[in-house]
Write a protein that holds these residues in place. Structure first.
Motif, PDB file in Angstrom:
ATOM      1  N   UNK A 135      47.831   1.869 -46.647  1.00 43.80           N
ATOM      2  CA  UNK A 135      47.797   1.331 -45.276  1.00 43.80           C
ATOM      3  C   UNK A 135      46.707   0.270 -45.134  1.00 43.80           C
ATOM      4  N   UNK A 136      45.532   0.590 -45.619  1.00 44.69           N
ATOM      5  CA  UNK A 136      44.421  -0.352 -45.490  1.00 44.69           C
ATOM      6  C   UNK A 136      44.716  -1.651 -46.228  1.00 44.69           C
ATOM      7  N   UNK A 137      45.282  -1.545 -47.436  1.00 43.36           N
ATOM      8  CA  UNK A 137      45.578  -2.735 -48.223  1.00 43.36           C
ATOM      9  C   UNK A 137      46.642  -3.594 -47.536  1.00 43.36           C
ATOM     10  N   UNK A 138      47.699  -2.971 -47.009  1.00 43.34           N
ATOM     11  CA  UNK A 138      48.752  -3.720 -46.326  1.00 43.34           C
ATOM     12  C   UNK A 138      48.228  -4.381 -45.064  1.00 43.34           C
ATOM     13  N   UNK A 139      47.356  -3.679 -44.334  1.00 43.22           N
ATOM     14  CA  UNK A 139      46.797  -4.237 -43.103  1.00 43.22           C
ATOM     15  C   UNK A 139      45.911  -5.442 -43.399  1.00 43.22           C
ATOM     16  N   UNK A 140      45.028  -5.306 -44.371  1.00 47.10           N
ATOM     17  CA  UNK A 140      44.133  -6.406 -44.719  1.00 47.10           C
ATOM     18  C   UNK A 140      44.917  -7.603 -45.258  1.00 47.10           C
ATOM     19  N   UNK A 141      45.921  -7.329 -46.071  1.00 50.38           N
ATOM     20  CA  UNK A 141      46.713  -8.421 -46.636  1.00 50.38           C
ATOM     21  C   UNK A 141      47.456  -9.177 -45.539  1.00 50.38           C
ATOM     22  N   UNK A 142      48.023  -8.455 -44.565  1.00 51.30           N
ATOM     23  CA  UNK A 142      48.749  -9.110 -43.479  1.00 51.30           C
ATOM     24  C   UNK A 142      47.798  -9.914 -42.595  1.00 51.30           C
ATOM     25  N   UNK A 143      46.610  -9.373 -42.331  1.00 53.40           N
ATOM     26  CA  UNK A 143      45.634 -10.097 -41.508  1.00 53.40           C
ATOM     27  C   UNK A 143      45.193 -11.384 -42.205  1.00 53.40           C
ATOM     28  N   UNK A 144      44.958 -11.310 -43.521  1.00 58.42           N
ATOM     29  CA  UNK A 144      44.569 -12.518 -44.258  1.00 58.42           C
ATOM     30  C   UNK A 144      45.684 -13.558 -44.242  1.00 58.42           C
ATOM     31  N   UNK A 145      46.898 -13.097 -44.336  1.00 57.83           N
ATOM     32  CA  UNK A 145      48.036 -13.993 -44.319  1.00 57.83           C
ATOM     33  C   UNK A 145      48.114 -14.734 -42.978  1.00 57.83           C
ATOM     34  N   UNK A 146      47.948 -14.007 -41.884  1.00 59.22           N
ATOM     35  CA  UNK A 146      48.016 -14.628 -40.552  1.00 59.22           C
ATOM     36  C   UNK A 146      46.893 -15.646 -40.372  1.00 59.22           C
ATOM     37  N   UNK A 147      45.694 -15.286 -40.812  1.00 61.60           N
ATOM     38  CA  UNK A 147      44.545 -16.178 -40.638  1.00 61.60           C
ATOM     39  C   UNK A 147      44.669 -17.442 -41.466  1.00 61.60           C
ATOM     40  N   UNK A 148      45.397 -17.371 -42.585  1.00 60.43           N
ATOM     41  CA  UNK A 148      45.557 -18.560 -43.430  1.00 60.43           C
ATOM     42  C   UNK A 148      46.841 -19.317 -43.114  1.00 60.43           C
ATOM     43  N   UNK A 149      47.649 -18.796 -42.190  1.00 62.96           N
ATOM     44  CA  UNK A 149      48.923 -19.403 -41.856  1.00 62.96           C
ATOM     45  C   UNK A 149      48.712 -20.515 -40.825  1.00 62.96           C
ATOM     46  N   UNK A 150      49.800 -21.149 -40.397  1.00 59.50           N
ATOM     47  CA  UNK A 150      49.715 -22.116 -39.304  1.00 59.50           C
ATOM     48  C   UNK A 150      49.165 -21.400 -38.070  1.00 59.50           C
ATOM     49  N   UNK A 151      48.310 -22.050 -37.306  1.00 62.93           N
ATOM     50  CA  UNK A 151      47.604 -21.370 -36.214  1.00 62.93           C
ATOM     51  C   UNK A 151      48.439 -21.238 -34.941  1.00 62.93           C
ATOM     52  N   UNK A 152      49.599 -20.577 -35.024  1.00 57.85           N
ATOM     53  CA  UNK A 152      50.408 -20.376 -33.835  1.00 57.85           C
ATOM     54  C   UNK A 152      50.352 -18.899 -33.427  1.00 57.85           C
ATOM     55  N   UNK A 153      50.149 -18.660 -32.153  1.00 58.59           N
ATOM     56  CA  UNK A 153      50.117 -17.299 -31.594  1.00 58.59           C
ATOM     57  C   UNK A 153      49.221 -16.374 -32.420  1.00 58.59           C
ATOM     58  N   UNK A 154      48.111 -16.901 -32.886  1.00 59.17           N
ATOM     59  CA  UNK A 154      47.255 -16.147 -33.806  1.00 59.17           C
ATOM     60  C   UNK A 154      46.725 -14.863 -33.171  1.00 59.17           C
ATOM     61  N   UNK A 155      46.227 -14.950 -31.954  1.00 58.91           N
ATOM     62  CA  UNK A 155      45.674 -13.750 -31.305  1.00 58.91           C
ATOM     63  C   UNK A 155      46.752 -12.672 -31.129  1.00 58.91           C
ATOM     64  N   UNK A 156      47.932 -13.081 -30.729  1.00 58.68           N
ATOM     65  CA  UNK A 156      49.036 -12.125 -30.529  1.00 58.68           C
ATOM     66  C   UNK A 156      49.427 -11.439 -31.834  1.00 58.68           C
ATOM     67  N   UNK A 157      49.473 -12.210 -32.896  1.00 58.20           N
ATOM     68  CA  UNK A 157      49.885 -11.655 -34.194  1.00 58.20           C
ATOM     69  C   UNK A 157      48.825 -10.718 -34.763  1.00 58.20           C
ATOM     70  N   UNK A 158      47.565 -11.091 -34.632  1.00 59.15           N
ATOM     71  CA  UNK A 158      46.496 -10.212 -35.119  1.00 59.15           C
ATOM     72  C   UNK A 158      46.418  -8.930 -34.296  1.00 59.15           C
ATOM     73  N   UNK A 159      46.688  -9.038 -32.999  1.00 58.29           N
ATOM     74  CA  UNK A 159      46.678  -7.845 -32.155  1.00 58.29           C
ATOM     75  C   UNK A 159      47.791  -6.882 -32.577  1.00 58.29           C
TER      76      UNK A 159
END
Length: 259
Positions: A113-137
């Motif tokens: 769980x921790x690995x999947x969560x961290x990997x997804x968060x890193x992916x969002x932060x390095x992605x195009x900056x659209x709806x970033x707050x919503x996706x991280x939430x």
């Protein structure tokens, strides 16, 4: 006088012979009749035996055919049953193996769980900056400690599916644009999958494309802004989809890293 008795005697003898012959003929006829009746009885009995034999043969043939049909049905049933038994045995084996590794899997779940969560968060932060707050939430909510492990994993998988869906969608929305050295302002955003991210001011005089490599907005000229306007209408179902001639937000190297 002496000859008359003689003739009378001869006449009696002849009559006796005739009577005797008649009796012999009558006996012979009766014997023949008796033999004929006996032959008819014998023939009738023989015919009955033949008829009985034919009926027994027909019954035996029908019974043989019935047994053959039953045999084929049993063979088909046995084949189906064997297949089911083999499938059930395989399923039981998989369950047994799963049970053997269940404790190990349960112990490893928190790390997964921790690995999947961290990997997804890193992916969002390095992605195009659209709806970033919503996706991280969404990612953060999937790790609710009050929920069970199964619920957390289901929520985390849902977050992954949402991120994957972004790569297949054309979307538009109105939001605030914050740029260094300028006041925040309302603009219209256009996102084309994960390859293009654009904005356009309400008056259409300014627009930009996000450059992922440099991490900044690049200004668009008038022809490109018209293409963004067309894209906004397509996203809002106000225009038939068409090929848009716009600069991309990512390079070929960046595309290789997209999931």
């Amino acid at each position: 006088m002496l000859k008359r008795p003689f003739f009378a005697f001869r006449g009696c003898w002849l009559a006796g012979v005739l009577v005797s012959g008649t009796l012999m003929a009558s006996d012979e006829t009766m014997d023949q009749a008796a033999q004929s009746v006996e032959a008819q009885q014998t023939q009738s009995e023989l015919q009955q035996q033949i008829d009985s034999a034919d009926e027994a043969t027909r019954s035996a043939i029908e019974e043989l055919r019935r047994l053959e049909r039953e045999t084929r049905k049993m063979e088909a049933s046995n084949a189906t049953l064997s297949s089911r038994l083999a499938s059930e045995a395989e399923r039981q084996q998989r369950l047994s193996q799963a049970l053997d590794t269940l404790s190990d899997t349960r112990d490893a779940l928190p790390m997964i769980e921790q690995d999947m969560t961290e990997q997804l968060a890193r992916w969002i932060e390095s992605d195009l900056p659209f709806l970033t707050d919503e996706r991280l939430a969404r990612v953060e909510s999937s790790g609710n400690p009050e929920a069970g492990s199964a619920a957390r994993i289901a929520s985390l998988l849902e977050a992954w599916r949402a991120e994957l869906a972004y790569g297949r969608e054309v979307d538009s929305w109105r939001g605030r644009l914050v740029m260094e050295g300028a006041s925040p302002r309302e603009v219209e955003y256009l996102r084309i999958g994960r390859i293009g991210f654009y904005y356009l001011t309400p008056d259409g005089r300014e627009g930009g494309v996000w450059d992922k490599e440099d991490g900044q907005w690049l200004a668009l000229d008038e022809p490109a802004r018209r293409q963004v306007r067309n894209g906004l209408r397509i996203a809002d179902d106000q225009r038939t989809p068409e090929l848009l001639q716009l600069p991309l937000s990512i390079t070929a190297n960046d595309q290789g890293g997209q999931p």
